[in-house]
Design a protein around this motif. Sequence first.
Motif, mmCIF file in Angstrom:
data_model
loop_
_atom_site.group_PDB
_atom_site.id
_atom_site.type_symbol
_atom_site.label_atom_id
_atom_site.label_comp_id
_atom_site.label_asym_id
_atom_site.label_seq_id
_atom_site.Cartn_x
_atom_site.Cartn_y
_atom_site.Cartn_z
ATOM 1 N N LEU A 318 0.832 -1.205 0.000
ATOM 2 C CA LEU A 318 0.000 0.000 0.000
ATOM 3 C C LEU A 318 0.866 1.255 0.000
ATOM 4 N N VAL A 319 1.886 1.271 0.853
ATOM 5 C CA VAL A 319 2.756 2.449 0.936
ATOM 6 C C VAL A 319 3.477 2.679 -0.394
ATOM 7 N N ALA A 320 3.883 1.597 -1.039
ATOM 8 C CA ALA A 320 4.626 1.713 -2.296
ATOM 9 C C ALA A 320 3.806 2.340 -3.414
ATOM 10 N N SER A 321 2.498 2.449 -3.236
ATOM 11 C CA SER A 321 1.656 3.069 -4.276
ATOM 12 C C SER A 321 1.756 4.591 -4.254
ATOM 13 N N LEU A 322 2.375 5.166 -3.218
ATOM 14 C CA LEU A 322 2.511 6.615 -3.127
ATOM 15 C C LEU A 322 3.690 7.111 -3.954
ATOM 16 N N PRO A 323 3.577 8.282 -4.563
ATOM 17 C CA PRO A 323 4.731 8.840 -5.280
ATOM 18 C C PRO A 323 5.896 9.150 -4.346
ATOM 19 N N GLU A 324 5.614 9.698 -3.157
ATOM 20 C CA GLU A 324 6.668 10.089 -2.221
ATOM 21 C C GLU A 324 6.592 9.201 -0.984
ATOM 22 N N HIS A 325 7.458 8.209 -0.936
ATOM 23 C CA HIS A 325 7.452 7.294 0.208
ATOM 24 C C HIS A 325 8.843 6.731 0.445
ATOM 25 N N TYR A 326 9.104 6.376 1.684
ATOM 26 C CA TYR A 326 10.293 5.614 2.044
ATOM 27 C C TYR A 326 9.849 4.458 2.934
ATOM 28 N N ILE A 327 10.097 3.247 2.478
ATOM 29 C CA ILE A 327 9.857 2.056 3.281
ATOM 30 C C ILE A 327 11.208 1.620 3.833
ATOM 31 N N LEU A 328 11.337 1.581 5.154
ATOM 32 C CA LEU A 328 12.587 1.175 5.789
ATOM 33 C C LEU A 328 12.423 -0.234 6.331
ATOM 34 N N ARG A 329 13.127 -1.164 5.709
ATOM 35 C CA ARG A 329 13.025 -2.558 6.136
ATOM 36 C C ARG A 329 14.105 -2.846 7.173
ATOM 37 N N THR A 330 13.687 -3.327 8.330
ATOM 38 C CA THR A 330 14.602 -3.521 9.457
ATOM 39 C C THR A 330 14.521 -4.948 9.982
ATOM 40 N N SER A 331 15.374 -5.240 10.947
ATOM 41 C CA SER A 331 15.318 -6.526 11.646
ATOM 42 C C SER A 331 15.793 -6.335 13.075
ATOM 43 N N ASP A 375 16.105 10.654 9.454
ATOM 44 C CA ASP A 375 16.544 12.043 9.361
ATOM 45 C C ASP A 375 17.373 12.259 8.093
ATOM 46 N N HIS A 376 18.270 11.333 7.817
ATOM 47 C CA HIS A 376 19.133 11.423 6.637
ATOM 48 C C HIS A 376 18.324 11.397 5.345
ATOM 49 N N LEU A 377 17.383 10.483 5.231
ATOM 50 C CA LEU A 377 16.595 10.362 4.006
ATOM 51 C C LEU A 377 15.735 11.604 3.779
ATOM 52 N N ARG A 381 16.846 13.423 0.588
ATOM 53 C CA ARG A 381 15.798 13.107 -0.382
ATOM 54 C C ARG A 381 16.297 12.298 -1.576
ATOM 55 N N PRO A 382 16.833 11.096 -1.348
ATOM 56 C CA PRO A 382 17.123 10.226 -2.486
ATOM 57 C C PRO A 382 15.823 9.737 -3.112
ATOM 58 N N ALA A 383 15.929 8.914 -4.135
ATOM 59 C CA ALA A 383 14.735 8.427 -4.829
ATOM 60 C C ALA A 383 13.808 7.695 -3.860
ATOM 61 N N PRO A 384 12.495 7.925 -3.981
ATOM 62 C CA PRO A 384 11.562 7.177 -3.132
ATOM 63 C C PRO A 384 11.716 5.676 -3.352
ATOM 64 N N ILE A 445 21.394 1.733 1.105
ATOM 65 C CA ILE A 445 21.442 2.838 2.061
ATOM 66 C C ILE A 445 22.840 3.436 2.099
ATOM 67 N N HIS A 446 23.879 2.610 1.913
ATOM 68 C CA HIS A 446 25.246 3.144 1.830
ATOM 69 C C HIS A 446 25.371 4.121 0.658
ATOM 70 N N ALA A 447 24.721 3.790 -0.455
ATOM 71 C CA ALA A 447 24.831 4.619 -1.655
ATOM 72 C C ALA A 447 24.227 6.010 -1.454
ATOM 73 N N THR A 448 23.368 6.168 -0.443
ATOM 74 C CA THR A 448 22.807 7.484 -0.147
ATOM 75 C C THR A 448 23.749 8.320 0.715
ATOM 76 N N GLY A 449 24.842 7.695 1.180
ATOM 77 C CA GLY A 449 25.796 8.420 2.015
ATOM 78 C C GLY A 449 25.642 8.166 3.494
ATOM 79 N N PHE A 450 24.900 7.132 3.870
ATOM 80 C CA PHE A 450 24.699 6.838 5.295
ATOM 81 C C PHE A 450 25.338 5.501 5.653
ATOM 82 N N ALA A 451 26.063 5.470 6.771
ATOM 83 C CA ALA A 451 26.683 4.247 7.265
ATOM 84 C C ALA A 451 26.250 4.025 8.710
ATOM 85 N N PRO A 452 25.436 3.004 8.996
ATOM 86 C CA PRO A 452 25.024 2.727 10.381
ATOM 87 C C PRO A 452 26.211 2.277 11.225
ATOM 88 N N ARG A 453 26.056 2.344 12.528
ATOM 89 C CA ARG A 453 27.088 1.850 13.446
ATOM 90 C C ARG A 453 27.202 0.327 13.374
#
Length: 465
Positions: A318-331, A375-377, A381-384, A445-453
């Motif tokens: 459902l979220v992916a149907s929006l033009p402006e969205h970020y889905i963050l998949r975590t574990s 905050d970074h995204l 504002r990289p590609a949705p 996510i690395h390609a956007t310039g972010f590196a998690p701890r």
Amino acid sequence: MTQLAVYETRIPGLLVVDLPVHGDDRGWFKENWQRQKMVAAGLPDFGPVQNNISFNQAVGVTRGIHAEPWDKYISVATGRVFGAWVDLRAGDSFGATYWHEITPEVAIFVPRGVGNAFQTLEAPAAYTYLVSEHWSEAAQSQYTFLNLADEWVAIPWPIPLDQAELSAKDLAHPRLAEVTPVPPRRTLVVGGGGQLGRALVARWIYRTDVDAVTRDELDLADPVSVEEFDFSPYGTIINAAAYTAVDAAESDEGRRAAWAVNVTGVGRLVEIARAQRATLVHVSSDYVFDGTTEVHDEDEAPSPLGVYGQTKAAGDQLVASLPEHYILRTSWVIGEGGNFVDTMAGLAGRGIDPSVVDDQIGRLTFTADLAAVIDHLLTTRPAPGTYNVTNEGEPVSWARIAAEVFALTGHERGRVTPVSTQDYYAGKAGIAPRPRHSALDLAKIHATGFAPREQFAALGEHLAG
């Protein structure tokens, strides 16, 4: 004939559009607004809902400067006007100006908060504009005005204002020094009382444009609660709310509750974000996969094993149907509140030696890092789309993490007994199936310039804090 083209101006977001006009001895024809072509050419998909026409009978009619709480797309059907715009939004571009003559071959896209004015040069002039919100008296109260004769912006009106036709209201508008800048649209955190919600509040503690609401204030599973909530101030919505009781979701009651929050509730947020043209940030889970692949990338098709995973996968679609969205998949999310790490630390301190599964493999995700990614995204504002987000490091088992918790809290690693998932849950009813492999590929996510701890470094900081 002019070709369709979109040009930027010195005011951010203010765009000039060259429109093809087809004509012969009988007159002319143009596609004044053609969503598919114009969005492809560079106009935002701003979703116009109302078309207004200002008919001006005489040369010299001058109107403005008005900044309105919606986007506008301006052109003329007949005549010719001189258009002028002043950025009245808070920020570095406040006070920036631009002017342009508008004929049937030209259109202008004016973003929310940019002051708009025009003067007729050839009459009669039919000045037409599409807007992204329905007009209302409440909306009109949010207008910001600037005097047409402001000396600082110094608009070069072709017809001097003392020779033009102006309204008394426009003559009374304030100078730039007296204008309160239009604030940016606000950010809403849904699920502000949860682990991620608390981390976002902590990260943005000094921001005055962020509102975090708990379930008591906004319950996604309750249509009345959603209907009564005012979403109009928000340009960004972060969904940090979810039904996460993985095992309880396998029960009849839990299944209904999981679908109510994770699917139906998310669907409500999606439609609100669509209507508001807001960016929706949504948190997903490794449970959308069956775990047969050792490392999951963003393009892998969903294959959930249990009810919780099924509801998260459905919400993602459902979220992916929006033009402006970020889905963050975590574990394996760890933050403030009940979580695996704090449970293991408590057991260690009470002298309890746990058995922990060693055949489920993944990485931890600390909510501080997840909040930092959000905050970074929203800043860069990289590609949705979908972005995997966990902490860095070699994928390990829950048993290895438990042993590390024991060691970091001054206890023997050997007090943790590794067991298989099958043995751990033997004889227990109502247990949801777990993916065996939960590690997520972090290249995107690395390609956007972010590196998690690194996860164990973050684990040490969490336990020390």
